[in-house]
Design a protein around this motif. Structure first.
Motif, PDB file in Angstrom:
ATOM      1  N   ARG A  13       7.570  10.169   2.769  1.00  0.00           N
ATOM      2  CA  ARG A  13       7.180   9.322   3.909  1.00  0.00           C
ATOM      3  C   ARG A  13       6.761   7.943   3.419  1.00  0.00           C
ATOM      4  O   ARG A  13       7.172   6.925   3.976  1.00  0.00           O
ATOM      5  CB  ARG A  13       5.995   9.941   4.662  1.00  0.00           C
ATOM      6  N   GLU A  14       5.919   7.928   2.385  1.00  0.00           N
ATOM      7  CA  GLU A  14       5.461   6.650   1.849  1.00  0.00           C
ATOM      8  C   GLU A  14       6.661   5.802   1.427  1.00  0.00           C
ATOM      9  O   GLU A  14       6.717   4.605   1.677  1.00  0.00           O
ATOM     10  CB  GLU A  14       4.527   6.864   0.652  1.00  0.00           C
ATOM     11  N   GLY A  15       7.643   6.472   0.785  1.00  0.00           N
ATOM     12  CA  GLY A  15       8.820   5.758   0.298  1.00  0.00           C
ATOM     13  C   GLY A  15       9.651   5.160   1.416  1.00  0.00           C
ATOM     14  O   GLY A  15      10.083   4.010   1.330  1.00  0.00           O
ATOM     15  N   TYR A  16       9.865   5.918   2.491  1.00  0.00           N
ATOM     16  CA  TYR A  16      10.701   5.326   3.557  1.00  0.00           C
ATOM     17  C   TYR A  16       9.918   4.294   4.369  1.00  0.00           C
ATOM     18  O   TYR A  16      10.511   3.357   4.920  1.00  0.00           O
ATOM     19  CB  TYR A  16      11.433   6.384   4.394  1.00  0.00           C
ATOM     20  N   HIS A  17       8.601   4.439   4.412  1.00  0.00           N
ATOM     21  CA  HIS A  17       7.797   3.373   5.055  1.00  0.00           C
ATOM     22  C   HIS A  17       8.036   2.045   4.319  1.00  0.00           C
ATOM     23  O   HIS A  17       8.187   1.005   4.952  1.00  0.00           O
ATOM     24  CB  HIS A  17       6.297   3.697   5.011  1.00  0.00           C
ATOM     25  N   VAL A  18       8.059   2.102   2.992  1.00  0.00           N
ATOM     26  CA  VAL A  18       8.296   0.883   2.207  1.00  0.00           C
ATOM     27  C   VAL A  18       9.642   0.277   2.600  1.00  0.00           C
ATOM     28  O   VAL A  18       9.747  -0.921   2.865  1.00  0.00           O
ATOM     29  CB  VAL A  18       8.307   1.193   0.682  1.00  0.00           C
ATOM     30  N   LEU A  63       5.264   4.447  15.322  1.00  0.00           N
ATOM     31  CA  LEU A  63       5.785   5.614  14.603  1.00  0.00           C
ATOM     32  C   LEU A  63       5.139   5.753  13.229  1.00  0.00           C
ATOM     33  O   LEU A  63       4.863   6.869  12.767  1.00  0.00           O
ATOM     34  CB  LEU A  63       7.303   5.490  14.431  1.00  0.00           C
ATOM     35  N   TYR A  64       4.913   4.615  12.585  1.00  0.00           N
ATOM     36  CA  TYR A  64       4.269   4.624  11.261  1.00  0.00           C
ATOM     37  C   TYR A  64       2.883   5.279  11.352  1.00  0.00           C
ATOM     38  O   TYR A  64       2.532   6.152  10.544  1.00  0.00           O
ATOM     39  CB  TYR A  64       4.177   3.187  10.750  1.00  0.00           C
ATOM     40  N   ILE A  65       2.118   4.886  12.365  1.00  0.00           N
ATOM     41  CA  ILE A  65       0.757   5.428  12.520  1.00  0.00           C
ATOM     42  C   ILE A  65       0.816   6.945  12.769  1.00  0.00           C
ATOM     43  O   ILE A  65       0.004   7.706  12.243  1.00  0.00           O
ATOM     44  CB  ILE A  65       0.006   4.689  13.654  1.00  0.00           C
ATOM     45  N   ASP A 101       3.043   8.992  11.629  1.00  0.00           N
ATOM     46  CA  ASP A 101       3.305   9.594  10.307  1.00  0.00           C
ATOM     47  C   ASP A 101       2.025   9.678   9.486  1.00  0.00           C
ATOM     48  O   ASP A 101       1.721  10.694   8.866  1.00  0.00           O
ATOM     49  CB  ASP A 101       4.274   8.704   9.510  1.00  0.00           C
ATOM     50  N   GLU A 102       1.290   8.569   9.461  1.00  0.00           N
ATOM     51  CA  GLU A 102       0.083   8.513   8.636  1.00  0.00           C
ATOM     52  C   GLU A 102      -0.961   9.512   9.131  1.00  0.00           C
ATOM     53  O   GLU A 102      -1.635  10.165   8.331  1.00  0.00           O
ATOM     54  CB  GLU A 102      -0.500   7.095   8.649  1.00  0.00           C
ATOM     55  N   LEU A 103      -1.090   9.613  10.461  1.00  0.00           N
ATOM     56  CA  LEU A 103      -2.038  10.586  11.022  1.00  0.00           C
ATOM     57  C   LEU A 103      -1.615  12.007  10.656  1.00  0.00           C
ATOM     58  O   LEU A 103      -2.456  12.846  10.315  1.00  0.00           O
ATOM     59  CB  LEU A 103      -2.099  10.442  12.548  1.00  0.00           C
ATOM     60  N   GLY A 110       0.824  -1.216   0.000  1.00  0.00           N
ATOM     61  CA  GLY A 110       0.000   0.000   0.000  1.00  0.00           C
ATOM     62  C   GLY A 110       0.854   1.260   0.000  1.00  0.00           C
ATOM     63  O   GLY A 110       0.565   2.226  -0.711  1.00  0.00           O
ATOM     64  N   GLU A 111       1.922   1.238   0.784  1.00  0.00           N
ATOM     65  CA  GLU A 111       2.805   2.408   0.855  1.00  0.00           C
ATOM     66  C   GLU A 111       3.540   2.608  -0.465  1.00  0.00           C
ATOM     67  O   GLU A 111       3.749   3.736  -0.907  1.00  0.00           O
ATOM     68  CB  GLU A 111       3.815   2.237   1.995  1.00  0.00           C
ATOM     69  N   ALA A 112       3.943   1.492  -1.101  1.00  0.00           N
ATOM     70  CA  ALA A 112       4.634   1.586  -2.396  1.00  0.00           C
ATOM     71  C   ALA A 112       3.699   2.243  -3.415  1.00  0.00           C
ATOM     72  O   ALA A 112       4.111   3.105  -4.204  1.00  0.00           O
ATOM     73  CB  ALA A 112       5.067   0.202  -2.867  1.00  0.00           C
TER      74      ALA A 112
END
Ligand SMILES: [Fe+2]
Length: 213
Positions: free
Chosen positions: A95-100, A176-178, A180-182, A65-67
């Motif tokens: 952000r999406e990229g580093y989450h991946v 931490l991911y959540i 970022d998403e928020l 999903g992040e990709a």
């Protein structure tokens, strides 16, 4: 009183604000003590044979999903006509990229493979955000209609993280991911309100709700 009933009682008390997050974790840990091995693990509305199985499946799903999100927001930046939001969109794409990358690394740590693919909903998102025929204001309204209340939208994610008892490294990663998403979702809502006005967002919510009935 069976274990599932006890767990629901604790969860209800936590959601109602009767007990703190620390107390919730302490109570559920006590409930699950010596009991996590061999029991199914419920996460994001689905049952998994173990906590580890749930983590691997869900991290892989989030990674895919992040990709897709990275591609969608990167393409939007390329099309963006509204200067004041361009760098914010670029930040979200990063952000999406580093989450991946972090999800991939954690899946590697766990000896798991990356198999999940982009969903149909993800493909639709990318199609919309990368379209030169849809304005920035419309794209913001579209995103606002998908997650009009970010706290509510990410609640299952928070519950999943809070229920992890053995793999604390993944739990902290998810925490931490959540956040970022928020942060991304709340910023998009603010940008949407600034450019469209709150009334437009309300109309968009109503339309999106009626699309499902
Ligand atoms: Fe994301």
């Amino acid at each position: 009183m069976n274990r599932d009933f006890e767990f629901r009682q604790i969860l209800r008390a936590y959601r109602a604000g009767i007990i703190s997050e620390e107390a919730f974790e302490r109570e559920t840990a006590a409930l699950c003590a010596n009991d996590s091995v061999g029991r199914e693990f419920i996460a994001m509305g689905q049952a998994y044979p173990s906590e580890r199985a749930a983590i691997i499946a869900i991290l892989d799903r989030f990674r895919a999903g992040e990709a897709n999100g990275r591609v969608a927001f990167t393409k939007w930046v390329e099309q963006c006509q509204t200067e004041c939001i361009r760098s914010g969109l670029r930040m979200i794409a990063e952000r999406e990229g580093y989450h991946v990358r972090v999800f991939e690394a954690r899946l590697r740590d766990l000896g798991a493979e990356c198999n999940a693919e982009t969903t149909e909903a993800g493909r639709r998102l990318t199609e919309r955000l990368s379209s030169p025929n849809i304005s920035d204001k419309e794209k913001l309204l579209y995103l606002a209609s998908l997650a009009p209340n970010p706290e509510e939208f990410f609640r299952p994610f928070c519950e999943f993280a809070a229920n992890i008892k053995d793999d604390l490294e993944t739990r902290e990663l998810l925490d931490l991911y959540i956040q970022d998403e928020l942060s991304s979702a709340n910023w998009l809502l603010r940008a949407c309100a600034a450019l469209n006005g709150d009334a437009q967002i309300a109309v968009s919510r109503d339309n999106s709700a009626s699309a499902f009935v």
